[in-house]
Motif scaffolding. Sequence first.
Motif, PDB file in Angstrom:
ATOM      1  N   GLU A 453       0.820  -1.195   0.000  1.00 14.00           N
ATOM      2  CA  GLU A 453       0.000   0.000   0.000  1.00 14.00           C
ATOM      3  C   GLU A 453       0.860   1.254   0.000  1.00 14.00           C
ATOM      4  OE1 GLU A 453      -3.466   0.211  -0.191  1.00 14.00           O
ATOM      5  OE2 GLU A 453      -2.965  -1.802  -0.817  1.00 14.00           O
ATOM      6  N   GLN A 454       2.080   1.147   0.488  1.00 13.21           N
ATOM      7  CA  GLN A 454       2.975   2.271   0.569  1.00 13.21           C
ATOM      8  C   GLN A 454       4.387   1.739   0.683  1.00 13.21           C
ATOM      9  OE1 GLN A 454       1.226   4.175   3.861  1.00 13.21           O
ATOM     10  NE2 GLN A 454       1.069   2.285   4.947  1.00 13.21           N
ATOM     11  N   PRO A 455       5.414   2.579   0.537  1.00 10.90           N
ATOM     12  CA  PRO A 455       6.794   2.091   0.601  1.00 10.90           C
ATOM     13  C   PRO A 455       7.063   1.367   1.912  1.00 10.90           C
ATOM     14  CG  PRO A 455       6.718   4.340  -0.212  1.00 10.90           C
ATOM     15  CD  PRO A 455       5.325   3.993   0.230  1.00 10.90           C
ATOM     16  N   LYS A 469      20.192   8.368   1.871  1.00  9.54           N
ATOM     17  CA  LYS A 469      19.672   9.411   0.992  1.00  9.54           C
ATOM     18  C   LYS A 469      18.259   9.754   1.426  1.00  9.54           C
ATOM     19  CE  LYS A 469      18.951  10.501  -3.920  1.00  9.54           C
ATOM     20  NZ  LYS A 469      18.985   9.978  -5.303  1.00  9.54           N
ATOM     21  N   ILE A 470      17.963  11.043   1.467  1.00  6.45           N
ATOM     22  CA  ILE A 470      16.642  11.484   1.920  1.00  6.45           C
ATOM     23  C   ILE A 470      15.779  11.823   0.711  1.00  6.45           C
ATOM     24  CG2 ILE A 470      15.374  13.177   3.289  1.00  6.45           C
ATOM     25  CD1 ILE A 470      17.813  13.467   5.046  1.00  6.45           C
ATOM     26  N   GLU A 471      14.830  10.957   0.423  1.00 12.02           N
ATOM     27  CA  GLU A 471      13.852  11.166  -0.646  1.00 12.02           C
ATOM     28  C   GLU A 471      12.473  10.997  -0.037  1.00 12.02           C
ATOM     29  OE1 GLU A 471      16.395  12.115  -3.827  1.00 12.02           O
ATOM     30  OE2 GLU A 471      14.224  12.243  -3.593  1.00 12.02           O
ATOM     31  N   VAL A 472      11.718  12.065   0.054  1.00  8.89           N
ATOM     32  CA  VAL A 472      10.397  12.031   0.682  1.00  8.89           C
ATOM     33  C   VAL A 472       9.349  11.584  -0.328  1.00  8.89           C
ATOM     34  CG1 VAL A 472       8.606  13.413   1.795  1.00  8.89           C
ATOM     35  CG2 VAL A 472      11.018  13.790   2.361  1.00  8.89           C
ATOM     36  N   THR A 526      17.430  18.723   5.832  1.00  4.59           N
ATOM     37  CA  THR A 526      16.981  18.175   4.548  1.00  4.59           C
ATOM     38  C   THR A 526      15.565  17.626   4.647  1.00  4.59           C
ATOM     39  OG1 THR A 526      19.264  17.551   4.033  1.00  4.59           O
ATOM     40  CG2 THR A 526      17.534  16.553   2.705  1.00  4.59           C
ATOM     41  N   LEU A 527      15.283  16.874   5.714  1.00  5.54           N
ATOM     42  CA  LEU A 527      13.956  16.273   5.876  1.00  5.54           C
ATOM     43  C   LEU A 527      12.868  17.332   5.919  1.00  5.54           C
ATOM     44  CD1 LEU A 527      12.147  13.770   6.471  1.00  5.54           C
ATOM     45  CD2 LEU A 527      12.523  14.245   8.897  1.00  5.54           C
ATOM     46  N   ILE A 694      13.768   8.944  12.993  1.00 11.71           N
ATOM     47  CA  ILE A 694      12.745   9.898  12.543  1.00 11.71           C
ATOM     48  C   ILE A 694      12.902  10.172  11.045  1.00 11.71           C
ATOM     49  CG2 ILE A 694      12.058  12.329  12.658  1.00 11.71           C
ATOM     50  CD1 ILE A 694      12.440  12.232  15.647  1.00 11.71           C
ATOM     51  N   THR A 695      14.120  10.391  10.599  1.00 17.23           N
ATOM     52  CA  THR A 695      14.359  10.692   9.179  1.00 17.23           C
ATOM     53  C   THR A 695      13.958   9.521   8.292  1.00 17.23           C
ATOM     54  OG1 THR A 695      16.225  12.082   9.854  1.00 17.23           O
ATOM     55  CG2 THR A 695      16.067  11.499   7.528  1.00 17.23           C
ATOM     56  N   ASN A 696      14.411   8.318   8.650  1.00 19.25           N
ATOM     57  CA  ASN A 696      14.096   7.135   7.840  1.00 19.25           C
ATOM     58  C   ASN A 696      12.597   6.870   7.769  1.00 19.25           C
ATOM     59  OD1 ASN A 696      16.439   5.903   6.673  1.00 19.25           O
ATOM     60  ND2 ASN A 696      17.145   5.388   8.722  1.00 19.25           N
ATOM     61  N   VAL A 697      11.906   7.019   8.877  1.00  9.68           N
ATOM     62  CA  VAL A 697      10.472   6.714   8.921  1.00  9.68           C
ATOM     63  C   VAL A 697       9.653   7.817   8.271  1.00  9.68           C
ATOM     64  CG1 VAL A 697       8.497   6.343  10.451  1.00  9.68           C
ATOM     65  CG2 VAL A 697      10.676   5.222  10.945  1.00  9.68           C
ATOM     66  N   PHE A 698       9.917   9.069   8.622  1.00  8.21           N
ATOM     67  CA  PHE A 698       9.081  10.170   8.136  1.00  8.21           C
ATOM     68  C   PHE A 698       9.149  10.297   6.613  1.00  8.21           C
ATOM     69  CE2 PHE A 698       8.211  10.854  12.298  1.00  8.21           C
ATOM     70  CZ  PHE A 698       7.788  12.122  12.681  1.00  8.21           C
ATOM     71  N   MET A 699      10.346  10.133   6.027  1.00 10.47           N
ATOM     72  CA  MET A 699      10.427  10.351   4.583  1.00 10.47           C
ATOM     73  C   MET A 699       9.692   9.252   3.812  1.00 10.47           C
ATOM     74  SD  MET A 699      14.381   9.490   3.603  1.00 10.47           S
ATOM     75  CE  MET A 699      15.147   7.895   3.823  1.00 10.47           C
ATOM     76  N   ARG A 700       9.518   8.090   4.422  1.00  7.75           N
ATOM     77  CA  ARG A 700       8.836   6.988   3.735  1.00  7.75           C
ATOM     78  C   ARG A 700       7.367   6.855   4.121  1.00  7.75           C
ATOM     79  NH1 ARG A 700      14.121   5.623   4.502  1.00  7.75           N
ATOM     80  NH2 ARG A 700      15.150   4.578   2.755  1.00  7.75           N
TER      81      ARG A 700
END
Length: 749
Positions: A453-455, A469-472, A526-527, A694-700
């Motif tokens: 349903e989502q990444p 790498k930060i890709e939202v 970045t996030l 936080i960065t890994n979870v929020f961007m995905r």
Amino acid sequence: MAGRSDNNPSQRPLALIKSPNKITVEGKNSIGIECNNVSSHLDILTAFAANVEINLKSDDSKGLVANIKKQSGYQYCKNKQGKIGAKTQSKNVIKALPRIENVSSRRSGSDILLTWDGVPDSNILYNIEIFCDDVKLRETHTTEIPQYRMKSPTLGKQYHFQVSAKNKQGKIGAKTQSKNVIKVKKIGIKGDTMNLNECKVAFPDGTFNEQTKVWMSVGLDNSICPAEYVAITPVLDISAESTLRKNAIVQMKSWCLELKKEDFEILHFTNDTDWNIIKPDLVMQDRTIEFRCQEFSRVIAAIKRLFSAPVVKENLFYLVGKNQINFAFFNSTLSTEESVKGFYKGLDAKLLPARFNPFVLRRGDKIHVKLRVEGNPENLWFNKPVFVNDDFLKKPRHNFEFELLPIFQQYPEIVIKCEMEKNGIDREIKKFKFPLDSPRENRVRDTEPRSGEQPSLADIEDLCGLVEKIEVIPCDRNDYEKSFTDKGIYSITKPKGLALILNNTFKGIKGKERKGSEIDVKNMTTLWKKLGCKLYGNKTFPKPWESDKTGKQMKDLLGEVSEIKTKYSFIVIVIMTHGGIDKGKPVFEGSDHKLVEVKKIEEMFFNTKNGNLQNIPKFFIYQFCRGTIIDRSTIAADNKMKEPVMESSEKVCVQTDGARRMPTVSDIFVAYPTHEEHAAIRNIYEGSWFINAITNVFMRQAAKHHVADMLTIVNRAMKEKTGTNEAKAMSEQKTSLSQFFYLFPGFPV
């Protein structure tokens, strides 16, 4: 009479509760009883209904209103010595609205058709609520007939429904959730997959000769299972606008353990009474069953009743009303758990923090559930034995209702002790305080992202490790636009968010340098930029995150943000430095070693300070220690993995209750990297565990999940993370949010 004193209330005759008295509806689940002429010397009025007494104190002679969850009753006076006066029957009876049964949804042409059992009462209407991807749509629908057609459902979304009875006065009865969840998706010529709860269907390349709309439904209507079988999976129903040219590959997760292919069969129903048998291809270690199918209708995996395989059962406790505890046993699948939660949500029940580990059960096992109110004068135990038989194993859900406990409101605070015991050997105990700490705990949503349903986060080995790498991932436009009319979600418009990011490195200071914090700065800046926020800076410090700040400079920057003249949709404050406790108060440290009290900073953002801060989320992310207590097993030989603990000129003391208080105003969310009194952890080569998570979870996950849900995933990552020499840290949050806080990456544009 000798020795009698008319001034002694206990010796006076108990008065009759006089007319007029009446019963009125006081809410969805309660009935008010109003009684006049209650004498002031009477201590207790008792409302009696269905063999349940509810005692209420009388303070004056002007009357008394009581709430009970029954249809009718009568009242009488009772004094403290237990003497009961004459009983008076109420003049009228309130008829409760009926509960709707057998709510289910299915495909009908290009629409979804919702049906349920009708009520033989011409005065009853039906109220329908629609949930899209677990978010309730603002609009509700009313119909006079027991069905509702939802036209043109959005592709790629999953839907479930709630139906309740409604009278012409607008009163609504208990809500009943649909037995199944349904989803619609277009499958192209090259194939695709559909995922819904524990079921997955893969359509290979060439399954369809044209783009085809497919309906997928997962439900718990195990009544279709023949009497000689016991169902071990949810019911899966697939239908499509075109004929399948190839076999689809189906995976369904079972709640039964120790299965072999020869132990069960796949029942493929051609109608309500006839079925064909499909043999499974394989059974995986996680209890997933795989088989192939080319003609779709309802399918379910089942075992013969004579076969006694162990079954995994989950459990939940709920508070129904003011003092009634219900306990639910259910099969260990997401579909069943959603059904249980939906059932109790319809009763306006509150989830209690007393969930036990899952039970592996076989025929003949015995479960004993015990409850005790600690501090109750009688110290009463309430026991409920549960015997495991074929019927228990077959049914996906069992609800047990406990006796009414002593009225909770008699105590300012009580502790409830729950005990679960299996076969007189395995025992587990849970305790919780009542009243519950936070109403938010009663709103239960799934926090685990659904596969497909989502990444997925499954491809990341360590969420707390280095962010490559930060890709939202942007959210869906429909999800964002629906928030405009959903009062349960904070409104996110232009200007979107304002983020202030502060970081002290203490570079060159022996024993205090925060090596690796530059990685945290890169992650946070970045996030939040990619999530659409403006990064705050002033003329003196256009990029405040690039250099250390003294205690005064940090307070000044925070004060400027708290006094903004622009109405942003939300505020983000990130503070990364040293911290601890000084004179019993949580503090953080400026580059000049001056201490800043955390509470004083949060008070800057109270609603009374600035109208532009009202009714918007204020999100604080803290990356600093909260105390001096360190588990000695976590200290590495070179001491590089531990966040150095700040030392002040004052004696460091144990953290007081003041440090644990929730913010006293609304819409504040505080995220901590560690529990109170403990040190935070930072890797000098990869950055802080908490900031990385936080960065890994929020961007995905920000495209589908709100902030509280995402931080639950962060908590799980922190819980599973172990550093050098068994170093551990556990994040936690404090919140007074009153709505769901979605970040809606990519919007508004």
